[in-house]
Scaffold this motif. Sequence first.
Motif, PDB file in Angstrom:
ATOM      1  N   HIS A  52     -13.422   4.827  10.814  1.00 20.13           N
ATOM      2  CA  HIS A  52     -13.715   4.457   9.439  1.00 20.13           C
ATOM      3  C   HIS A  52     -13.172   5.444   8.406  1.00 20.13           C
ATOM      4  N   THR A  53     -13.000   6.712   8.750  1.00 21.66           N
ATOM      5  CA  THR A  53     -12.477   7.654   7.763  1.00 21.66           C
ATOM      6  C   THR A  53     -11.030   7.312   7.420  1.00 21.66           C
ATOM      7  N   PHE A  54     -10.201   7.156   8.444  1.00 19.53           N
ATOM      8  CA  PHE A  54      -8.844   6.668   8.193  1.00 19.53           C
ATOM      9  C   PHE A  54      -8.885   5.247   7.617  1.00 19.53           C
ATOM     10  N   GLY A  55      -9.703   4.389   8.220  1.00 21.62           N
ATOM     11  CA  GLY A  55      -9.726   2.981   7.852  1.00 21.62           C
ATOM     12  C   GLY A  55     -10.146   2.731   6.421  1.00 21.62           C
ATOM     13  N   HIS A  56     -11.203   3.415   5.969  1.00 25.39           N
ATOM     14  CA  HIS A  56     -11.658   3.225   4.587  1.00 25.39           C
ATOM     15  C   HIS A  56     -10.596   3.662   3.584  1.00 25.39           C
ATOM     16  N   ALA A  57      -9.886   4.741   3.892  1.00 31.13           N
ATOM     17  CA  ALA A  57      -8.822   5.195   2.990  1.00 31.13           C
ATOM     18  C   ALA A  57      -7.723   4.138   2.893  1.00 31.13           C
ATOM     19  N   LEU A  58      -7.350   3.548   4.027  1.00 32.47           N
ATOM     20  CA  LEU A  58      -6.326   2.509   4.008  1.00 32.47           C
ATOM     21  C   LEU A  58      -6.817   1.264   3.281  1.00 32.47           C
ATOM     22  N   GLU A  59      -8.091   0.919   3.486  1.00 34.76           N
ATOM     23  CA  GLU A  59      -8.670  -0.250   2.827  1.00 34.76           C
ATOM     24  C   GLU A  59      -8.673  -0.069   1.318  1.00 34.76           C
ATOM     25  N   ALA A  60      -9.074   1.124   0.866  1.00 37.27           N
ATOM     26  CA  ALA A  60      -9.052   1.404  -0.576  1.00 37.27           C
ATOM     27  C   ALA A  60      -7.614   1.415  -1.092  1.00 37.27           C
ATOM     28  N   GLY A  61      -6.706   1.991  -0.308  1.00 36.86           N
ATOM     29  CA  GLY A  61      -5.309   2.043  -0.719  1.00 36.86           C
ATOM     30  C   GLY A  61      -4.680   0.667  -0.856  1.00 36.86           C
ATOM     31  N   ALA A  62      -5.217  -0.303  -0.096  1.00 38.62           N
ATOM     32  CA  ALA A  62      -4.732  -1.687  -0.179  1.00 38.62           C
ATOM     33  C   ALA A  62      -5.476  -2.481  -1.243  1.00 38.62           C
ATOM     34  N   GLY A  63      -6.342  -1.794  -1.997  1.00 39.99           N
ATOM     35  CA  GLY A  63      -7.022  -2.438  -3.114  1.00 39.99           C
ATOM     36  C   GLY A  63      -8.169  -3.332  -2.719  1.00 39.99           C
ATOM     37  N   PHE A  64      -8.802  -3.071  -1.537  1.00 36.39           N
ATOM     38  CA  PHE A  64      -9.912  -3.913  -1.068  1.00 36.39           C
ATOM     39  C   PHE A  64      -9.529  -5.389  -1.172  1.00 36.39           C
ATOM     40  N   SER A  65      -8.381  -5.730  -0.636  1.00 42.61           N
ATOM     41  CA  SER A  65      -7.822  -7.067  -0.812  1.00 42.61           C
ATOM     42  C   SER A  65      -7.621  -7.741   0.537  1.00 42.61           C
ATOM     43  N   GLN A  66      -7.161  -8.987   0.477  1.00 46.75           N
ATOM     44  CA  GLN A  66      -6.864  -9.741   1.691  1.00 46.75           C
ATOM     45  C   GLN A  66      -5.674  -9.163   2.453  1.00 46.75           C
ATOM     46  N   ARG A  67      -4.971  -8.219   1.846  1.00 44.32           N
ATOM     47  CA  ARG A  67      -3.897  -7.557   2.580  1.00 44.32           C
ATOM     48  C   ARG A  67      -4.420  -6.861   3.829  1.00 44.32           C
ATOM     49  N   LEU A  68      -5.648  -6.364   3.755  1.00 49.75           N
ATOM     50  CA  LEU A  68      -6.198  -5.594   4.873  1.00 49.75           C
ATOM     51  C   LEU A  68      -7.704  -5.818   4.919  1.00 49.75           C
ATOM     52  N   LEU A  69      -8.159  -6.597   5.896  1.00 54.28           N
ATOM     53  CA  LEU A  69      -9.592  -6.821   6.065  1.00 54.28           C
ATOM     54  C   LEU A  69     -10.251  -5.563   6.633  1.00 54.28           C
ATOM     55  N   HIS A  70     -11.572  -5.475   6.442  1.00 54.27           N
ATOM     56  CA  HIS A  70     -12.277  -4.262   6.882  1.00 54.27           C
ATOM     57  C   HIS A  70     -12.062  -3.987   8.368  1.00 54.27           C
ATOM     58  N   GLY A  71     -12.243  -4.997   9.206  1.00 56.66           N
ATOM     59  CA  GLY A  71     -12.079  -4.773  10.641  1.00 56.66           C
ATOM     60  C   GLY A  71     -10.658  -4.413  11.024  1.00 56.66           C
ATOM     61  N   GLU A  72      -9.687  -4.953  10.280  1.00 57.89           N
ATOM     62  CA  GLU A  72      -8.286  -4.575  10.523  1.00 57.89           C
ATOM     63  C   GLU A  72      -8.076  -3.104  10.188  1.00 57.89           C
ATOM     64  N   ALA A  73      -8.691  -2.658   9.087  1.00 58.88           N
ATOM     65  CA  ALA A  73      -8.598  -1.247   8.720  1.00 58.88           C
ATOM     66  C   ALA A  73      -9.254  -0.368   9.779  1.00 58.88           C
ATOM     67  N   VAL A  74     -10.390  -0.815  10.307  1.00 58.17           N
ATOM     68  CA  VAL A  74     -11.078  -0.060  11.361  1.00 58.17           C
ATOM     69  C   VAL A  74     -10.228  -0.010  12.628  1.00 58.17           C
ATOM     70  N   ALA A  75      -9.551  -1.112  12.943  1.00 57.12           N
ATOM     71  CA  ALA A  75      -8.684  -1.127  14.130  1.00 57.12           C
ATOM     72  C   ALA A  75      -7.585  -0.084  14.000  1.00 57.12           C
ATOM     73  N   ILE A  76      -6.921  -0.065  12.844  1.00 58.17           N
ATOM     74  CA  ILE A  76      -5.887   0.958  12.626  1.00 58.17           C
ATOM     75  C   ILE A  76      -6.522   2.343  12.682  1.00 58.17           C
ATOM     76  N   GLY A  77      -7.689   2.484  12.038  1.00 63.77           N
ATOM     77  CA  GLY A  77      -8.366   3.776  12.007  1.00 63.77           C
ATOM     78  C   GLY A  77      -8.755   4.272  13.387  1.00 63.77           C
ATOM     79  N   MET A  78      -9.210   3.373  14.262  1.00 61.88           N
ATOM     80  CA  MET A  78      -9.566   3.791  15.625  1.00 61.88           C
ATOM     81  C   MET A  78      -8.323   4.203  16.407  1.00 61.88           C
ATOM     82  N   ALA A  79      -7.255   3.414  16.262  1.00 59.16           N
ATOM     83  CA  ALA A  79      -6.022   3.795  16.934  1.00 59.16           C
ATOM     84  C   ALA A  79      -5.530   5.145  16.424  1.00 59.16           C
ATOM     85  N   GLN A  80      -5.665   5.371  15.113  1.00 62.68           N
ATOM     86  CA  GLN A  80      -5.259   6.659  14.545  1.00 62.68           C
ATOM     87  C   GLN A  80      -6.165   7.790  15.035  1.00 62.68           C
TER      88      GLN A  80
END
Length: 383
Positions: free
Chosen positions: A259-287
């Motif tokens: 979530h630390t990586f994921g929330h930053a990416l989610e905010a960077g994408a403008g909390f938009s449909q570009r990146l759903l929360h779970g998608e951000a978490v998936a990237i964040g977990m992989a990171q």
Amino acid sequence: MPLPAATTLPSDVTQLRVGLGDRSYDIVIGPGLLAQAGARIAALRPGARVGIVTDRNVAERHLSTVEESLRAAGLVPTPVIVEPGEKSKSFAVLEQVLDGLLAARIERRDLVLALGGGVVGDLAGFAAAALRRGVDFVQVPTSLLAQVDSSVGGKTGINSRHGKNLIGAFHQPILVLADTGVLDTLPLREFRSGYAEVAKYGLIDNAPFFTWLERKWQDVFGGGPARIEAIATSCASKAAVVSRDEKETGDRALLNLGHTFGHALEAGAGFSQRLLHGEAVAIGMAQAFRFSAAQGLCAATDAERVAAHLKAVGLPTRIADIPGELPDTDGLMDLIAQDKKVSRGALTFILARGIGQSFIARDVDPAAVRSFLEAERAGGAHP
């Protein structure tokens, strides 16, 4: 695999208990629960007025079922409908919801019902915490992500321009009704997004569950017993953590894996449909696993295994998978610095020594994080 701390009822419904003393409550999991909502809620608050907070999309599919169930049980429902999407977790929409609940004359002995995904649950829960200095609320999550994660544990809140979930309160529900039947109408992308949080429970401290998911994920997506088992296992894991550490002063922070990586990416994408929360978490977990491997904490093969499973189900695992522009590395570091787990400026991450071996890492070197993000943005010179 067996469901820890779960009771299987004759009606094929699984029930778990979140143990918090006189604020303990049940999580009920199974099909057909929307139609049973009235009877179950009336058993706790007979004759109450119920302010139903939901979004327009969920209202079209499920609001009438819930309203009919509540009326049949002698309860008085009033809907408050907001627009779908993360942008509804805002001051403006919170005011709209509170005004609607006050207009419905929701009083201290009445309750709020959150009917929807994680956005609605967080928003309605925070409104309930603030309304008349606190009224009871019931979570009726309609997305996989909300059923396995955000509906359980009492975290409520809204977003700020400074970051995600920075304004809120701990306010436990009095009941969670997770109707697994509603997931059949969920778009595939939304289901995948929720699945990231399911996988998270295996990666934190339950390696056998992650192995089970690697074998059974298609059955989970398909529905039936495997889906209920995955949801119940996830909820049981979270219920156990919340019972030990309600307000995240200890190991509840492990639930923030990714979530630390994921929330930053989610905010960077403008909390938009570009990146759903779970998608951000998936990237964040992989990171988180790649960063752990880069720091010599876990094997590179573990990071590869995590990414491979997330990719197999159709989830993103790298920054390059996010469409559109994102902040530069300095911008992402600024967003990470606003994370709720930051303490007096020190960076805290959930890292891993292996699959099922996550831990809280405090005072993480910002220079190491910056270097890692630079490599990630360049395409990644690591697993």
